[in-house]
Design a protein around this motif. Structure first.
Motif, PDB file in Angstrom:
ATOM      1  N   ASN A 129      44.346  -2.984  -7.250  1.00 57.53           N
ATOM      2  CA  ASN A 129      43.581  -3.957  -5.947  1.00 57.53           C
ATOM      3  C   ASN A 129      44.883  -3.526  -5.133  1.00 57.53           C
ATOM      4  OD1 ASN A 129      42.005  -4.733  -4.042  1.00 57.53           O
ATOM      5  ND2 ASN A 129      42.488  -6.601  -4.674  1.00 57.53           N
ATOM      6  N   PRO A 130      45.407  -2.375  -4.916  1.00 59.74           N
ATOM      7  CA  PRO A 130      46.602  -2.439  -3.893  1.00 59.74           C
ATOM      8  C   PRO A 130      46.012  -2.352  -2.380  1.00 59.74           C
ATOM      9  CG  PRO A 130      45.816   0.332  -4.501  1.00 59.74           C
ATOM     10  CD  PRO A 130      45.079  -0.931  -5.225  1.00 59.74           C
ATOM     11  N   THR A 131      46.654  -3.427  -1.262  1.00 58.12           N
ATOM     12  CA  THR A 131      46.663  -3.724   0.134  1.00 58.12           C
ATOM     13  C   THR A 131      44.870  -4.743  -0.249  1.00 58.12           C
ATOM     14  OG1 THR A 131      45.644  -1.986   0.196  1.00 58.12           O
ATOM     15  CG2 THR A 131      47.680  -2.030   0.364  1.00 58.12           C
ATOM     16  N   ASP A 132      44.777  -5.101  -0.947  1.00 58.09           N
ATOM     17  CA  ASP A 132      43.878  -5.533  -1.608  1.00 58.09           C
ATOM     18  C   ASP A 132      41.902  -4.692  -0.839  1.00 58.09           C
ATOM     19  OD1 ASP A 132      42.157  -8.129  -2.036  1.00 58.09           O
ATOM     20  OD2 ASP A 132      41.934  -8.888   0.120  1.00 58.09           O
ATOM     21  N   ARG A 133      42.398  -4.134  -1.227  1.00 60.42           N
ATOM     22  CA  ARG A 133      41.093  -2.613  -1.475  1.00 60.42           C
ATOM     23  C   ARG A 133      39.285  -3.399  -1.665  1.00 60.42           C
ATOM     24  NH1 ARG A 133      42.636   2.372  -4.778  1.00 60.42           N
ATOM     25  NH2 ARG A 133      42.252   0.456  -6.055  1.00 60.42           N
ATOM     26  N   ALA A 134      39.314  -4.879  -2.586  1.00 60.14           N
ATOM     27  CA  ALA A 134      38.676  -5.453  -2.962  1.00 60.14           C
ATOM     28  C   ALA A 134      37.979  -6.005  -1.630  1.00 60.14           C
ATOM     29  CB  ALA A 134      39.432  -6.215  -3.771  1.00 60.14           C
ATOM     30  N   ALA A 135      38.621  -6.475  -1.152  1.00 61.14           N
ATOM     31  CA  ALA A 135      38.067  -7.155   0.359  1.00 61.14           C
ATOM     32  C   ALA A 135      37.333  -6.476   0.700  1.00 61.14           C
ATOM     33  CB  ALA A 135      39.818  -8.204   0.918  1.00 61.14           C
ATOM     34  N   GLN A 136      37.292  -5.072   1.307  1.00 59.86           N
ATOM     35  CA  GLN A 136      36.373  -4.415   1.927  1.00 59.86           C
ATOM     36  C   GLN A 136      35.343  -4.446   1.373  1.00 59.86           C
ATOM     37  OE1 GLN A 136      38.579  -0.166   2.052  1.00 59.86           O
ATOM     38  NE2 GLN A 136      40.818  -1.514   2.775  1.00 59.86           N
ATOM     39  N   LYS A 137      34.838  -4.729   0.418  1.00 58.03           N
ATOM     40  CA  LYS A 137      33.718  -4.742  -0.459  1.00 58.03           C
ATOM     41  C   LYS A 137      33.127  -6.182  -0.165  1.00 58.03           C
ATOM     42  CE  LYS A 137      35.634  -1.784  -4.109  1.00 58.03           C
ATOM     43  NZ  LYS A 137      34.698  -0.229  -3.496  1.00 58.03           N
ATOM     44  N   GLY A 138      33.628  -6.832   0.144  1.00 63.11           N
ATOM     45  CA  GLY A 138      32.514  -8.323   0.349  1.00 63.11           C
ATOM     46  C   GLY A 138      33.450  -9.316  -0.060  1.00 63.11           C
ATOM     47  N   GLN A 139      33.194 -10.580  -0.145  1.00 62.95           N
ATOM     48  CA  GLN A 139      33.303 -11.994  -0.937  1.00 62.95           C
ATOM     49  C   GLN A 139      33.539 -11.596  -2.126  1.00 62.95           C
ATOM     50  OE1 GLN A 139      31.893 -14.614   1.807  1.00 62.95           O
ATOM     51  NE2 GLN A 139      32.742 -14.607   2.788  1.00 62.95           N
ATOM     52  N   GLY A 140      34.192 -12.936  -2.845  1.00 66.03           N
ATOM     53  CA  GLY A 140      33.934 -13.249  -3.948  1.00 66.03           C
ATOM     54  C   GLY A 140      34.610 -12.011  -4.668  1.00 66.03           C
ATOM     55  N   PRO A 141      35.006 -11.804  -6.005  1.00 70.87           N
ATOM     56  CA  PRO A 141      35.300 -11.632  -7.551  1.00 70.87           C
ATOM     57  C   PRO A 141      34.533 -10.453  -7.687  1.00 70.87           C
ATOM     58  CG  PRO A 141      34.317 -13.017  -8.474  1.00 70.87           C
ATOM     59  CD  PRO A 141      34.357 -13.490  -7.497  1.00 70.87           C
ATOM     60  N   ARG A 142      34.539  -9.099  -7.104  1.00 70.21           N
ATOM     61  CA  ARG A 142      34.026  -7.764  -6.313  1.00 70.21           C
ATOM     62  C   ARG A 142      33.561  -6.255  -7.123  1.00 70.21           C
ATOM     63  NH1 ARG A 142      30.591  -9.209  -3.136  1.00 70.21           N
ATOM     64  NH2 ARG A 142      30.127  -7.115  -3.440  1.00 70.21           N
ATOM     65  N   TYR A 143      35.119  -6.691  -8.136  1.00 66.11           N
ATOM     66  CA  TYR A 143      34.285  -5.814 -10.017  1.00 66.11           C
ATOM     67  C   TYR A 143      34.022  -7.064 -10.530  1.00 66.11           C
ATOM     68  CZ  TYR A 143      38.699  -3.845  -7.169  1.00 66.11           C
ATOM     69  OH  TYR A 143      38.629  -2.803  -6.368  1.00 66.11           O
ATOM     70  N   LEU A 144      34.368  -8.009 -10.606  1.00 63.56           N
ATOM     71  CA  LEU A 144      33.160  -8.751 -11.870  1.00 63.56           C
ATOM     72  C   LEU A 144      31.869  -8.438 -11.416  1.00 63.56           C
ATOM     73  CD1 LEU A 144      32.918 -10.698 -14.327  1.00 63.56           C
ATOM     74  CD2 LEU A 144      32.779 -12.679 -12.484  1.00 63.56           C
ATOM     75  N   MET A 145      31.565  -8.582 -10.038  1.00 62.00           N
ATOM     76  CA  MET A 145      30.472  -8.814  -9.511  1.00 62.00           C
ATOM     77  C   MET A 145      29.711  -7.555  -9.129  1.00 62.00           C
ATOM     78  SD  MET A 145      30.674 -11.304  -6.230  1.00 62.00           S
ATOM     79  CE  MET A 145      29.586 -10.686  -5.322  1.00 62.00           C
ATOM     80  N   GLY A 146      30.640  -6.451  -9.942  1.00 61.97           N
ATOM     81  CA  GLY A 146      29.567  -5.365 -10.575  1.00 61.97           C
ATOM     82  C   GLY A 146      30.748  -3.979  -9.247  1.00 61.97           C
ATOM     83  N   ASP A 147      31.543  -3.912  -8.536  1.00 62.27           N
ATOM     84  CA  ASP A 147      32.086  -3.449  -6.705  1.00 62.27           C
ATOM     85  C   ASP A 147      32.807  -2.525  -8.868  1.00 62.27           C
ATOM     86  OD1 ASP A 147      30.066  -3.471  -5.350  1.00 62.27           O
ATOM     87  OD2 ASP A 147      31.495  -4.597  -4.138  1.00 62.27           O
ATOM     88  N   SER A 148      32.854  -0.692  -8.382  1.00 63.94           N
ATOM     89  CA  SER A 148      33.883  -0.956  -9.733  1.00 63.94           C
ATOM     90  C   SER A 148      34.882   0.104  -8.362  1.00 63.94           C
ATOM     91  CB  SER A 148      33.630   0.935  -9.996  1.00 63.94           C
ATOM     92  OG  SER A 148      33.727   1.764  -8.995  1.00 63.94           O
ATOM     93  N   PRO A 149      36.603   0.078  -9.415  1.00 64.47           N
ATOM     94  CA  PRO A 149      38.059   0.425  -8.205  1.00 64.47           C
ATOM     95  C   PRO A 149      37.706   0.791  -7.449  1.00 64.47           C
ATOM     96  CG  PRO A 149      38.514  -1.176 -10.488  1.00 64.47           C
ATOM     97  CD  PRO A 149      37.300  -0.667 -10.263  1.00 64.47           C
ATOM     98  N   GLU A 150      37.338   2.210  -7.818  1.00 64.40           N
ATOM     99  CA  GLU A 150      36.679   3.661  -7.460  1.00 64.40           C
ATOM    100  C   GLU A 150      36.424   3.438  -6.682  1.00 64.40           C
ATOM    101  OE1 GLU A 150      36.258   3.450 -11.148  1.00 64.40           O
ATOM    102  OE2 GLU A 150      37.837   2.894 -12.032  1.00 64.40           O
ATOM    103  N   SER A 151      35.160   2.554  -6.389  1.00 66.17           N
ATOM    104  CA  SER A 151      33.768   3.508  -5.290  1.00 66.17           C
ATOM    105  C   SER A 151      34.271   2.186  -3.918  1.00 66.17           C
ATOM    106  CB  SER A 151      32.707   2.992  -5.707  1.00 66.17           C
ATOM    107  OG  SER A 151      32.845   0.949  -6.180  1.00 66.17           O
TER     108      SER A 151
END
Length: 151
Positions: A129-151
């Motif tokens: 999750n360099p530079t907090d890319r997960a934050a672009q997907k929304g709030q919360g633990p995005r990868y646990l919620m179903g988002d993948s690091p690649e998408s």
């Protein structure tokens, strides 16, 4: 006690294992609807045993009272739910449980890795999750919620 007399709140508490105060609370939330006998005492239908049992089970699975009420509101008022009624209500219950199982499975399988929370506190986070890319997907633990690091 004859069935036509209904169940007292004490009898319902004994049968379900719930405190009388909990039954009153569920009544206030609209989950059960007692009637009053000639003496003004609350009386409950035997079907309320099933309704309260459903409430207790649904709460154990993490459903909120508003969610449970929405499911119970699908049941016809004024009569004992049939097997078909319960089959219908259980369909929505089953779908929510399947989603929860998927989430728990992801958590179990990724417990030692990144869950996309954006904490950047582990050395591995710089990889996942360099530079907090997960934050672009929304709030919360995005990868646990179903988002993948690649998408």
């Amino acid at each position: 006690m004859a069935v036509s007399e209904g169940l007292s709140i004490g009898a319902l508490a004994d049968r379900t294992g719930l405190a009388v105060s909990a039954i009153r609370y569920y009544e206030a939330q609209g989950l059960i609807r007692p009637w009053r006998n000639a003496g003004g005492q609350r009386r409950f239908e035997r079907a309320d045993l099933r309704r309260l049992s459903f409430v207790m089970i649904a709460q154990q699975f993490g459903f909120t009272l508003p969610q449970i009420k929405a499911l119970l509101d699908q049941l016809p008022g004024g009569r004992t739910p049939t097997k078909s009624d319960w089959a219908s209500i259980s369909e929505g219950f089953r779908e929510a449980l399947d989603q929860r199982i998927e989430t728990l499975t992801r958590l179990r399988d990724n417990l030692d890795g990144c869950i996309g929370c954006g904490c950047l506190s582990l050395e591995a986070c710089a990889l996942y999750n360099p530079t907090d890319r997960a934050a672009q997907k929304g709030q919360g633990p995005r990868y646990l919620m179903g988002d993948s690091p690649e998408s």
